[in-house]
Design a protein around this motif. Structure first.
Motif, short mmCIF file in Angstrom:
data_model
loop_
_atom_site.label_atom_id
_atom_site.label_comp_id
_atom_site.label_asym_id
_atom_site.label_seq_id
_atom_site.Cartn_x
_atom_site.Cartn_y
_atom_site.Cartn_z
N ARG A 74 0.63 -1.30 0.08
CA ARG A 74 0.11 0.06 0.03
C ARG A 74 1.01 1.32 0.10
N ARG A 75 0.34 2.35 -0.73
CA ARG A 75 1.08 3.39 -0.61
C ARG A 75 1.56 4.37 0.74
N SER A 76 0.91 3.97 1.56
CA SER A 76 1.25 4.68 2.82
C SER A 76 2.15 3.87 3.73
N ASN A 77 2.48 2.80 3.28
CA ASN A 77 3.43 1.78 4.05
C ASN A 77 4.89 2.07 4.19
N ASP A 78 5.63 2.02 4.90
CA ASP A 78 7.06 2.71 4.80
C ASP A 78 7.94 1.34 4.72
N VAL A 79 7.98 0.91 3.22
CA VAL A 79 8.85 -0.16 2.86
C VAL A 79 9.81 0.24 1.75
N GLN A 80 10.65 -0.44 1.52
CA GLN A 80 11.57 -0.07 0.19
C GLN A 80 10.91 -0.33 -1.18
N ARG A 81 10.95 0.60 -1.83
CA ARG A 81 10.26 0.45 -3.22
C ARG A 81 11.38 0.31 -4.30
N ALA A 82 10.90 -0.88 -5.12
CA ALA A 82 11.84 -0.90 -6.49
C ALA A 82 10.98 -1.27 -7.51
N ALA A 83 11.43 -1.22 -8.78
CA ALA A 83 10.70 -1.54 -10.11
C ALA A 83 11.65 -1.89 -11.12
N PHE A 84 11.22 -3.16 -11.79
CA PHE A 84 11.91 -3.73 -12.77
C PHE A 84 11.57 -3.07 -14.19
N SER A 85 12.53 -3.28 -15.05
CA SER A 85 12.24 -2.78 -16.59
C SER A 85 11.64 -3.96 -17.11
N VAL A 86 10.95 -3.77 -18.26
CA VAL A 86 10.39 -4.85 -19.11
C VAL A 86 11.42 -5.81 -19.33
N LYS A 87 12.92 -5.34 -20.00
CA LYS A 87 13.86 -6.36 -20.28
C LYS A 87 14.60 -6.66 -19.09
N GLU A 88 14.64 -6.25 -17.79
CA GLU A 88 14.98 -6.93 -16.57
C GLU A 88 14.43 -8.14 -16.27
N VAL A 89 12.82 -8.39 -16.47
CA VAL A 89 12.11 -9.26 -16.11
C VAL A 89 12.31 -10.42 -17.12
N VAL A 90 12.37 -9.81 -18.47
CA VAL A 90 12.90 -10.98 -19.58
C VAL A 90 14.18 -11.54 -19.30
N ASP A 91 15.03 -10.75 -19.03
CA ASP A 91 16.40 -11.50 -19.14
C ASP A 91 16.57 -12.20 -17.86
N LEU A 92 15.87 -12.04 -16.80
CA LEU A 92 15.74 -12.74 -15.43
C LEU A 92 15.26 -14.11 -15.58
N THR A 93 14.19 -13.89 -16.17
CA THR A 93 13.29 -15.27 -16.57
C THR A 93 14.19 -16.18 -17.32
N MET A 94 14.82 -15.67 -18.37
CA MET A 94 15.57 -16.70 -19.32
C MET A 94 16.88 -17.10 -18.62
N ASN A 95 17.33 -16.12 -17.73
CA ASN A 95 18.79 -16.73 -17.15
C ASN A 95 18.58 -17.86 -16.01
N PHE A 96 17.36 -17.43 -15.36
CA PHE A 96 17.15 -18.42 -14.44
C PHE A 96 16.69 -19.74 -15.01
N TYR A 97 15.87 -19.78 -16.12
CA TYR A 97 15.34 -20.86 -16.64
C TYR A 97 16.49 -21.84 -17.26
N ARG A 98 17.69 -21.08 -17.88
CA ARG A 98 18.85 -21.57 -18.47
C ARG A 98 19.42 -22.59 -17.44
N ARG A 99 19.51 -21.85 -16.29
CA ARG A 99 20.33 -22.34 -15.04
C ARG A 99 19.64 -23.31 -14.42
N ASN A 100 18.30 -23.59 -14.78
CA ASN A 100 17.71 -24.60 -14.24
C ASN A 100 17.05 -24.24 -12.85
#
Length: 417
Positions: A74-100
């Motif tokens: 929720r927007r009022s919660n004091d937590v660390q915020r982060a965001a992936f780019s489209v390319k980062e999610v794609v690369d992460l998925t493929m890298n994790f998959y290739r490493r099994n």
């Protein structure tokens, strides 16, 4: 600025509260690319054959324009915020998959800027995985309420399953903890997806090749215990959504207290209602696969499930007039209503009795929970049993022989069934 590993830790941790990633029914074939979801589906738990499989389960971002009291992002919660780019999610998925490391992807997101802006980024991830990376593994995507029909339909071409979280079981409860949301915004994408699936199925009758569209169907999730709904309220909502939107699954997620500022929510430190969650899953199973109607299990006289015993046993104890059944004569539909007998065991009984009348020792070998089932059935060598008039005595006897350890240690995660 966070490094990539920091973002992964933040966004994977934020995704853990969504339990609706268990999945099956993927039909996407590998035609020369990478990965294959056609064998048994990918999920974040154990498959029906006992195999443990894994998937990458992350949020695109934990930034969110909404302030839902029960949500860690929720927007009022004091937590660390982060965001992936489209390319980062794609690369992460493929890298994790290739490493099994993984066998598929479960992708959700907080809503940032607008529903369409968020949905477009999610759609681009799955589109790039399918069309550029030629990834054919399992993909489960969370649809964003309020997103345009065009974006939902395009995303559906690239994923195996889509889901939209209902959040709180009733509109009244939702308004208490998330006044900016309503159920209608969830029903709309569910309806769009349902109608497009139906259209594709109709096209199959006229065309040789049609595109895949959400082949593993759609699901939703409800948070349990954050607001005051009864079990009857919860299952009435689930029943309505199963019938109205042809859902594959409704998931029930016991609320984990994370907000001390809202007095309407359980206090931090209150254990999540895991036993209640388990009983709701068992009830869901009885409605979908055991031929029970909701009114038989929950009604105005019995609005909440018993925690001590499972809902099928509770129903049987309330209805002694139906028992005992003759296991050598009863239909399959009645055999599966006997506490302690599941669908596989019922099928074995029906097949085995073709070769002769079944006796007690044979039933025990078929894998039934005999110490529970014996009160509700007779077999070839049973002592004459005209039924029972004292359900509380039967219940006490069953509990003495099969105590429920989960009531002693309710903090342990339970198996579903």
């Amino acid at each position: 600025m966070f490094g990539f590993d920091d973002k992964l830790k933040i966004l994977a941790d934020a995704a853990k509260y969504d339990v609706s990633c268990s999945s099956s029914g993927g039909k996407r074939k590998n035609l020369g690319g990478i990965g294959d979801s056609s064998a048994s589906g990918i999920c974040h738990t154990y498959t029906e054959d006992g195999r443990c499989v894994s998937l990458l389960k992350i949020l695109m971002t934990n930034y969110c324009i909404y302030d839902c009291s029960f949500c860690v992002s929720r927007r009022s919660n004091d937590v660390q915020r982060a965001a992936f780019s489209v390319k980062e999610v794609v690369d992460l998925t493929m890298n994790f998959y290739r490493r099994n490391y993984i066998e598929g992807l479960f992708l959700s997101s907080g809503i940032f800027k607008s529903a369409d802006y968020t949905m477009e980024r999610l759609m681009l991830v799955v589109k790039k995985l399918r069309t550029e990376e030629r990834f054919h593994g399992y993909i489960h995507l969370k649809a964003i309420p309020g997103a345009s029909e065009a974006l939902l339909k395009e995303a559906g071409l690239y994923v195996d399953r889509m889901s939209v979280n209902l959040e709180i079981p009733t509109e009244e409860g939702l308004k208490l903890v998330a006044p900016e949301k309503d159920h209608q915004s969830v029903k709309q994408p569910l309806d769009i997806i349902k109608n497009e699936i139906k259209t594709i199925q109709q096209d199959k009758k006229s065309f040789k090749k049609v595109p895949l569209f959400v082949p593993a169907g759609q699901s939703t999730q409800m948070v349990i215990g954050a607001t005051g709904e009864s079990d009857l309220d919860i299952m009435q909502t689930a029943n309505e959504f199963y019938k109205s939107y042809n859902l594959k699954r409704v998931y029930y997620s016991g609320y984990i207290p994370i907000n001390s500022s809202n007095s309407l929510l359980p206090k931090i430190g209150t254990p999540p209602p895991l036993i209640r969650e388990n009983r709701l899953y068992q009830t869901d199973w009885l409605l979908r696969f055991y031929g029970f109607s909701l009114n038989e299990i929950l009604n105005s006289k019995h609005q909440d499930l018993e925690l001590e015993i499972d809902p099928k046993l509770a129903w049987a104890l309330r209805n002694p007039q139906f028992f005992p059944i003759d296991i050598n004569k009863a239909s399959y539909n009645w055999i599966i209503r006997v506490p302690g007998i599941g669908r596989q065991s019922a099928n074995k009984i029906v097949q085995a009795r073709k070769f002769g009348r079944l006796k007690e020792y044979q039933l025990k070998k078929l894998g039934i929970a005999f110490n529970r089932a014996k009160y509700f059935m007779v077999c070839q060598d049973s002592i004459i049993n005209k039924g029972f008039n004292y359900p509380e005595i039967v219940k006490k006897s069953i509990l003495e022989k099969n105590p429920n350890p989960d009531l002693v240690n309710p903090s342990t995660q339970l198996s579903l069934f």
